[in-house]
Scaffold this motif. Structure first.
Motif, PDB file in Angstrom:
ATOM      1  N   UNK B  18       0.821  -1.202   0.000  1.00  0.00           N
ATOM      2  CA  UNK B  18       0.000   0.000   0.000  1.00  0.00           C
ATOM      3  C   UNK B  18       0.850   1.244   0.000  1.00  0.00           C
ATOM      4  N   UNK B  19       1.912   1.242   0.829  1.00  0.00           N
ATOM      5  CA  UNK B  19       2.753   2.426   0.941  1.00  0.00           C
ATOM      6  C   UNK B  19       3.516   2.689  -0.348  1.00  0.00           C
ATOM      7  N   UNK B  20       4.170   1.629  -0.879  1.00  0.00           N
ATOM      8  CA  UNK B  20       4.980   1.867  -2.078  1.00  0.00           C
ATOM      9  C   UNK B  20       4.091   2.166  -3.278  1.00  0.00           C
ATOM     10  N   UNK B  21       2.928   1.537  -3.313  1.00  0.00           N
ATOM     11  CA  UNK B  21       2.017   1.807  -4.419  1.00  0.00           C
ATOM     12  C   UNK B  21       1.573   3.272  -4.389  1.00  0.00           C
ATOM     13  N   UNK B  22       1.239   3.769  -3.208  1.00  0.00           N
ATOM     14  CA  UNK B  22       0.823   5.171  -3.085  1.00  0.00           C
ATOM     15  C   UNK B  22       1.918   6.097  -3.566  1.00  0.00           C
ATOM     16  N   UNK B  23       3.144   5.818  -3.129  1.00  0.00           N
ATOM     17  CA  UNK B  23       4.251   6.701  -3.503  1.00  0.00           C
ATOM     18  C   UNK B  23       4.447   6.698  -5.014  1.00  0.00           C
ATOM     19  N   UNK B  24       4.437   5.500  -5.619  1.00  0.00           N
ATOM     20  CA  UNK B  24       4.639   5.399  -7.067  1.00  0.00           C
ATOM     21  C   UNK B  24       3.535   6.136  -7.815  1.00  0.00           C
ATOM     22  N   UNK B  25       2.308   5.924  -7.337  1.00  0.00           N
ATOM     23  CA  UNK B  25       1.152   6.557  -7.965  1.00  0.00           C
ATOM     24  C   UNK B  25       1.303   8.072  -7.923  1.00  0.00           C
ATOM     25  N   UNK B  26       1.668   8.599  -6.764  1.00  0.00           N
ATOM     26  CA  UNK B  26       1.778  10.045  -6.605  1.00  0.00           C
ATOM     27  C   UNK B  26       2.908  10.606  -7.455  1.00  0.00           C
ATOM     28  N   UNK B  27       4.033   9.915  -7.457  1.00  0.00           N
ATOM     29  CA  UNK B  27       5.166  10.383  -8.263  1.00  0.00           C
ATOM     30  C   UNK B  27       4.753  10.507  -9.715  1.00  0.00           C
ATOM     31  N   UNK B  28       4.110   9.439 -10.216  1.00  0.00           N
ATOM     32  CA  UNK B  28       3.688   9.441 -11.617  1.00  0.00           C
ATOM     33  C   UNK B  28       2.678  10.557 -11.853  1.00  0.00           C
ATOM     34  N   UNK B  29       1.708  10.647 -10.976  1.00  0.00           N
ATOM     35  CA  UNK B  29       0.641  11.635 -11.137  1.00  0.00           C
ATOM     36  C   UNK B  29       1.167  13.054 -11.138  1.00  0.00           C
ATOM     37  N   UNK B  30       1.969  13.383 -10.108  1.00  0.00           N
ATOM     38  CA  UNK B  30       2.443  14.763  -9.994  1.00  0.00           C
ATOM     39  C   UNK B  30       3.413  15.108 -11.130  1.00  0.00           C
ATOM     40  N   UNK B  31       4.242  14.134 -11.529  1.00  0.00           N
ATOM     41  CA  UNK B  31       5.168  14.407 -12.629  1.00  0.00           C
ATOM     42  C   UNK B  31       4.379  14.705 -13.895  1.00  0.00           C
ATOM     43  N   UNK B  32       3.354  13.909 -14.151  1.00  0.00           N
ATOM     44  CA  UNK B  32       2.540  14.119 -15.350  1.00  0.00           C
ATOM     45  C   UNK B  32       1.917  15.505 -15.321  1.00  0.00           C
ATOM     46  N   UNK B  33       1.410  15.876 -14.131  1.00  0.00           N
ATOM     47  CA  UNK B  33       0.790  17.184 -13.966  1.00  0.00           C
ATOM     48  C   UNK B  33       1.782  18.301 -14.282  1.00  0.00           C
ATOM     49  N   UNK B  34       2.977  18.167 -13.703  1.00  0.00           N
ATOM     50  CA  UNK B  34       4.015  19.179 -13.934  1.00  0.00           C
ATOM     51  C   UNK B  34       4.363  19.249 -15.420  1.00  0.00           C
ATOM     52  N   UNK B  35       4.473  18.082 -16.012  1.00  0.00           N
ATOM     53  CA  UNK B  35       4.853  18.021 -17.412  1.00  0.00           C
ATOM     54  C   UNK B  35       3.813  18.739 -18.270  1.00  0.00           C
ATOM     55  N   UNK B  36       2.532  18.446 -18.008  1.00  0.00           N
ATOM     56  CA  UNK B  36       1.463  19.077 -18.768  1.00  0.00           C
ATOM     57  C   UNK B  36       1.514  20.592 -18.623  1.00  0.00           C
ATOM     58  N   UNK B  37       1.757  21.043 -17.388  1.00  0.00           N
ATOM     59  CA  UNK B  37       1.710  22.475 -17.134  1.00  0.00           C
ATOM     60  C   UNK B  37       2.958  23.200 -17.618  1.00  0.00           C
ATOM     61  N   UNK B  38       4.121  22.569 -17.414  1.00  0.00           N
ATOM     62  CA  UNK B  38       5.361  23.342 -17.602  1.00  0.00           C
ATOM     63  C   UNK B  38       6.256  22.825 -18.712  1.00  0.00           C
ATOM     64  N   UNK B  39       5.801  21.867 -19.528  1.00  0.00           N
ATOM     65  CA  UNK B  39       6.728  21.230 -20.472  1.00  0.00           C
ATOM     66  C   UNK B  39       7.361  22.253 -21.417  1.00  0.00           C
ATOM     67  N   UNK B  40       6.601  23.306 -21.706  1.00  0.00           N
ATOM     68  CA  UNK B  40       7.137  24.352 -22.577  1.00  0.00           C
ATOM     69  C   UNK B  40       8.399  24.979 -21.993  1.00  0.00           C
ATOM     70  N   UNK B  41       8.410  25.101 -20.632  1.00  0.00           N
ATOM     71  CA  UNK B  41       9.519  25.816 -20.007  1.00  0.00           C
ATOM     72  C   UNK B  41      10.651  24.887 -19.589  1.00  0.00           C
ATOM     73  N   UNK B  42      10.550  23.604 -19.932  1.00  0.00           N
ATOM     74  CA  UNK B  42      11.559  22.678 -19.431  1.00  0.00           C
ATOM     75  C   UNK B  42      12.345  22.035 -20.564  1.00  0.00           C
ATOM     76  N   UNK B  43      12.779  22.832 -21.542  1.00  0.00           N
ATOM     77  CA  UNK B  43      13.468  22.189 -22.665  1.00  0.00           C
ATOM     78  C   UNK B  43      14.918  22.660 -22.823  1.00  0.00           C
ATOM     79  N   UNK B  44      15.345  23.572 -21.971  1.00  0.00           N
ATOM     80  CA  UNK B  44      16.650  24.188 -22.184  1.00  0.00           C
ATOM     81  C   UNK B  44      17.781  23.521 -21.412  1.00  0.00           C
ATOM     82  N   UNK B  45      17.667  22.197 -21.194  1.00  0.00           N
ATOM     83  CA  UNK B  45      18.587  21.538 -20.278  1.00  0.00           C
ATOM     84  C   UNK B  45      20.040  21.600 -20.743  1.00  0.00           C
ATOM     85  N   UNK B  46      20.264  21.546 -22.071  1.00  0.00           N
ATOM     86  CA  UNK B  46      21.659  21.512 -22.555  1.00  0.00           C
ATOM     87  C   UNK B  46      22.396  22.778 -22.160  1.00  0.00           C
TER      88      UNK B  46
END
Ligand code: ATP
Ligand code: MG
Lengths: 243, 258
Positions: B18-46
């Protein structure tokens, strides 16, 4: 040992414990101090221990005046052993380290001498198995026995015990009283404040009543309990022997 | 009742799954959310990657400043705590005035006043050492209070016992009081270390090239705000999370021992 108090006055803040106390006593093994709560037993013991200074008056032990300057008082304290009701031991040190500390830092024994001497005293009180334990891991009775061992290990001229068993349950009380009773015959003079009337009667040479800022009665144990001379003593004994 | 394993109830504690599943779920969820919102601003890594040296140097400076300030502020804290207990009134009052003043001021004010005011007037040019001293004076006031309350929590019976066995006052502090104080204040002291690391970011306003300063520099040079400040946050977490985990363990340990 001989104790003489001359015109001792001691008060805390506005509260006067002794106004002008005169008391002379000579005994061989054990002097028990009994009396009502707040009567001044602990105060008297702390004066003898050099932990408090009287406001005025002088105290002589075997003829020697207790000094009134801090370094003289410290020298006086180094020569005797004191055990309080509880929390005698330092909680961050093991039983062994608790006994070694004064040996090494105050009496300047080498680490090796201190270690073997401390172990010798732990062994004497059947505590060697507990040498490595901190006070929190010891029972109340064991803690008090370590405290007695620490007080004795420095080879004091006499021992001052302030209700060493009053924080213990009956079984542990018996275990500590056994130790004190055994000390009685063996070596150092003991001055003992106690609520254990039966023990005082059984072990003490002399019993003194400390009450109302004075010592109205001091006599051999059997006399003290069987034929008290003073009305205060009779009242006190009636109260404590009621149950 | 289908997702029962996602609950942690007193009667029925959650399992490892239950604990590890929750953590994995949240990581995936929040990352996806961030990606959707900010992907435009996250391309200048080089571009930002080419400034890794700047980040690294900033990070090192931050670690060095925090470590130096921890040592110095512990010394200041110890001395102040003793001064506060002194019988000599001028010393005691000085300590009280220092502690209360510093605790009543924002760190930003201390940094600005300390550097542009005091250090300048004294002709003290070296920013890093001035920054360390200002930070230490700030943190020292808090540590002084920790130590003082630690000393006060050592019971009267301990002082009595120490006196009764013939220890001098100095020996009493050394062998009886300080070891107990240390054991007690280690958890809050570790927490203070974590605060120091975070507070050192304010030294950026006086131009010390620490981590925040470095990230800001990279941002100005590359115009990539997210790519500069996301690593900045991660760098701080890399320092503070271990300290806070360690603090939690210390707290647990001291709790069991007493
Ligand atoms: N440090 C202190 N500050 C203020 N008052 C004190 C202090 N120590 C003792 N007293 C007061 O002095 C009086 C005598 O106290 P003392 O501790 O000597 O009594 P006692 O006979 O040992 O009592 P008990 O049997 O309860 O231990 C009491 O009224 C107590 O309140
Ligand atoms: Mg008492």
């Amino acid at each position: 040992m001989k104790i003489s108090l001359r015109r001792i006055a001691k008060s805390y803040g506005g509260q006067c414990v002794f106004r002008s106390l005169d008391f002379n006593v000579e005994f061989e093994h054990t002097l028990a101090l009994v009396g009502p709560s707040g009567g001044g037993k602990s105060t008297l013991l702390r004066l003898l221990a050099g932990l408090e200074l009287p406001d005025s008056g002088e105290i002589r032990i075997d003829g020697d005046l207790i000094p009134s300057d801090e370094s003289g008082l410290r020298a006086h304290r180094q020569k005797l052993g004191v055990v309080f009701q509880a929390y005698n031991l330092f909680p961050h040190l093991t039983a062994l380290q608790n006994i070694r500390l004064p040996l090494e830092q105050v009496h300047r024994l080498s680490a090796q001498e201190a270690d073997s001497r401390a172990k010798q005293f732990l062994a004497r009180f059947q505590l060697l198995n507990h040498a490595g334990k901190q006070p929190a891991q010891l029972s109340g009775g064991q803690r008090q026995r370590v405290a007695i061992a620490r007080a004795l290990a420095v080879d004091p001229t006499f021992l001052l015990l302030d209700e060493p068993t009053s924080a213990l349950d009956p079984e542990m009380t018996a275990e500590v009283l056994d130790v004190i009773a055994e000390l009685r015959t063996s070596e150092k003079p003991i001055i003992l404040v106690t609520h254990e009337i039966g023990f005082a009667r059984h072990t003490a040479d002399l019993v003194a009543l400390v009450a109302d800022g004075g010592i109205p009665e001091c006599s051999p144990a059997t006399e003290f309990f069987d034929q008290p001379q003073h009305a205060t003593t009779r009242r006190f004994l009636q109260r404590v022997l009621k149950y | 009742m289908t997702a029962d394993f996602l609950f942690d109830r007193p009667r029925k504690p959650a399992g490892l799954f239950g604990k590890s599943f929750s953590i994995a779920l949240l990581l995936a969820g929040y990352s996806a959310l961030c990606w959707l919102a900010f992907s435009e601003s996250l391309r200048n890594w080089e571009k930002v990657w080419s400034y890794r040296e700047t980040f690294w140097n900033g990070w090192l400076t931050t670690v060095q400043i925090s470590a130096a300030a921890l040592v110095l502020s512990s010394l200041i804290g110890g001395a102040t705590a003793l001064a506060r207990r002194s019988n000599f009134l001028p010393l005691r009052y000085t300590a009280i005035a220092y502690v209360e003043t510093v605790r009543g001021l924002p760190l930003m004010v201390l940094v600005l006043f300390g550097f542009y005011g005091v250090a300048n007037a004294l002709g003290w040019q070296d920013r890093v050492s001035a920054g360390i001293v200002i930070l230490s004076l700030f943190s020292g006031a808090y540590i002084a209070e920790m130590i003082r309350s630690g000393i006060e929590s050592v019971g009267r019976s301990q002082w009595d016992s120490a006196r009764a066995i013939g220890l001098t006052p100095t020996q009493t502090y050394r062998f009886v009081v300080f070891p107990q104080v240390l054991r007690q204040i280690l958890p809050p002291l570790a927490g203070q270390f974590s605060s120091l690391i975070k507070d050192s970011s304010l030294l950026y306003i006086i131009g010390i090239p620490e981590l925040t300063f470095a990230a800001n520099q990279v941002n100005s040079a590359t115009y990539s705000t997210f790519e500069s400040f996301v690593p900045l946050g991660i760098c701080y977490l890399l320092l503070t999370l271990p300290v806070s985990l360690w603090t939690k363990r210390l707290e647990k340990k001291t709790r069991y021992e007493t």
